[in-house]
Design a protein around this motif. Sequence first.
Motif, mmCIF file in Angstrom:
data_model
loop_
_atom_site.group_PDB
_atom_site.id
_atom_site.type_symbol
_atom_site.label_atom_id
_atom_site.label_comp_id
_atom_site.label_asym_id
_atom_site.label_seq_id
_atom_site.Cartn_x
_atom_site.Cartn_y
_atom_site.Cartn_z
ATOM 1 N N HIS A 141 0.859 -1.179 0.000
ATOM 2 C CA HIS A 141 0.000 0.000 0.000
ATOM 3 C C HIS A 141 0.903 1.240 0.000
ATOM 4 O O HIS A 141 2.121 1.116 0.054
ATOM 5 C CB HIS A 141 -0.993 0.002 1.174
ATOM 6 N N HIS A 161 1.548 3.767 2.094
ATOM 7 C CA HIS A 161 2.110 4.456 3.271
ATOM 8 C C HIS A 161 3.622 4.667 3.143
ATOM 9 O O HIS A 161 4.352 3.753 2.765
ATOM 10 C CB HIS A 161 1.814 3.652 4.543
ATOM 11 N N HIS A 179 6.234 2.120 4.209
ATOM 12 C CA HIS A 179 6.310 0.862 3.438
ATOM 13 C C HIS A 179 6.973 1.051 2.077
ATOM 14 O O HIS A 179 7.507 0.101 1.514
ATOM 15 C CB HIS A 179 4.917 0.251 3.275
ATOM 16 N N HIS A 211 -7.459 -0.052 6.801
ATOM 17 C CA HIS A 211 -6.268 0.716 7.189
ATOM 18 C C HIS A 211 -6.133 1.894 6.220
ATOM 19 O O HIS A 211 -6.003 3.043 6.610
ATOM 20 C CB HIS A 211 -5.079 -0.234 7.132
ATOM 21 N N ASP A 243 0.006 -4.139 7.246
ATOM 22 C CA ASP A 243 -0.402 -3.328 8.399
ATOM 23 C C ASP A 243 -1.635 -3.855 9.121
ATOM 24 O O ASP A 243 -2.199 -3.147 9.967
ATOM 25 C CB ASP A 243 -0.579 -1.867 7.992
HETATM 26 ZN ZN LIG Z 1 0.212 1.469 6.481
#
Ligand SMILES: [Zn+2]
Length: 303
Positions: free
Chosen positions: A64, A66, A69, A158, A177
């Motif tokens: 994803h 974020h 990451h 999330h 996550d």
């Molecule tokens: Zn995340």
Amino acid sequence: MTFSKITDNIFVVIGGTFPRCNTIVIIADEVVVIDPGCAVEDLRRFMMTQDLDLKDIDTIILSHIHPDHITHTMRLNRLSSCRIAANEITAPLFNEKEEMKQFLGFDKGNPVRILWEQLVNEKMFGAFDEGRVDEVLRNGDTFSFGDITLKTLYTPGHLPDHMCIEFLEPNLVFASDIDLTEFGPYYGHPNSSIPDFRRSIQKLKHGGYDGLISGHLKDPLVVDYKDRLIAYYRQIDMREDLVLSAIIEGAKTVPEVTMNPIIYPSLTNPVFMQFERWMVEHHVASLIAGGYIEEDKGKLSPI
Ligand SMILES: [Zn+2]
């Protein structure tokens, strides 16, 4: 540098708690890295233990968007010319970082945008580097590296673009996550969703895996993941009880609820206070939908 050997071909370089995340490395007929958020020097040292170098990476897969990451994706891409794969929601956000910022709630009107950008640049330097996804994945796509077959599993909540990656052989799931940390589920953006997060936890619970690999735990392989997911799920309920209690005790607005922070009681950083407000807003929406509270002219009250 610490790493965990899951099988002869699958390793986890430990990144630990936020802002560093665990990085999966698959060494088969290709070298595949999932979520390059661990310290890049740790990743390099791990590769050396396998007689490899960072330039030997063939593919990076992102779970994803974020920043913790995706941190080193472009740094590794510049070193190795590896291809980058991400799902159809993540890909356009990765390709256009202003879109990513807006997706995460930090549009140009957000008063803490600059502080958040500073935090990302300080702790996750590289996450805003411009780059392009080469391969766009969809839910349920399967692809093989040697004897290892991976399958994408969309698990929103999330964030809307969050996906897990199943390892069909061996029978494991990288849960990113949905991380089983003590902190609990994180849904601190305007487009996070508590109902979706609950459904995604249930989906993993019924997945029938032999183990779950967490994106943030120091011991990343969790075999008793079903019990741990139940406890993780309950943390959402406990927070919701605290929000409801604050409203019963007289808090009329989200800022009044967050006068006594529930999610980050020990932090005063304005960026984390923003995350706190967004998470509490999701609980308020959930409590209204559940018929526990009502909102009238911007004022909350118990029913
Ligand atoms: Zn995340």
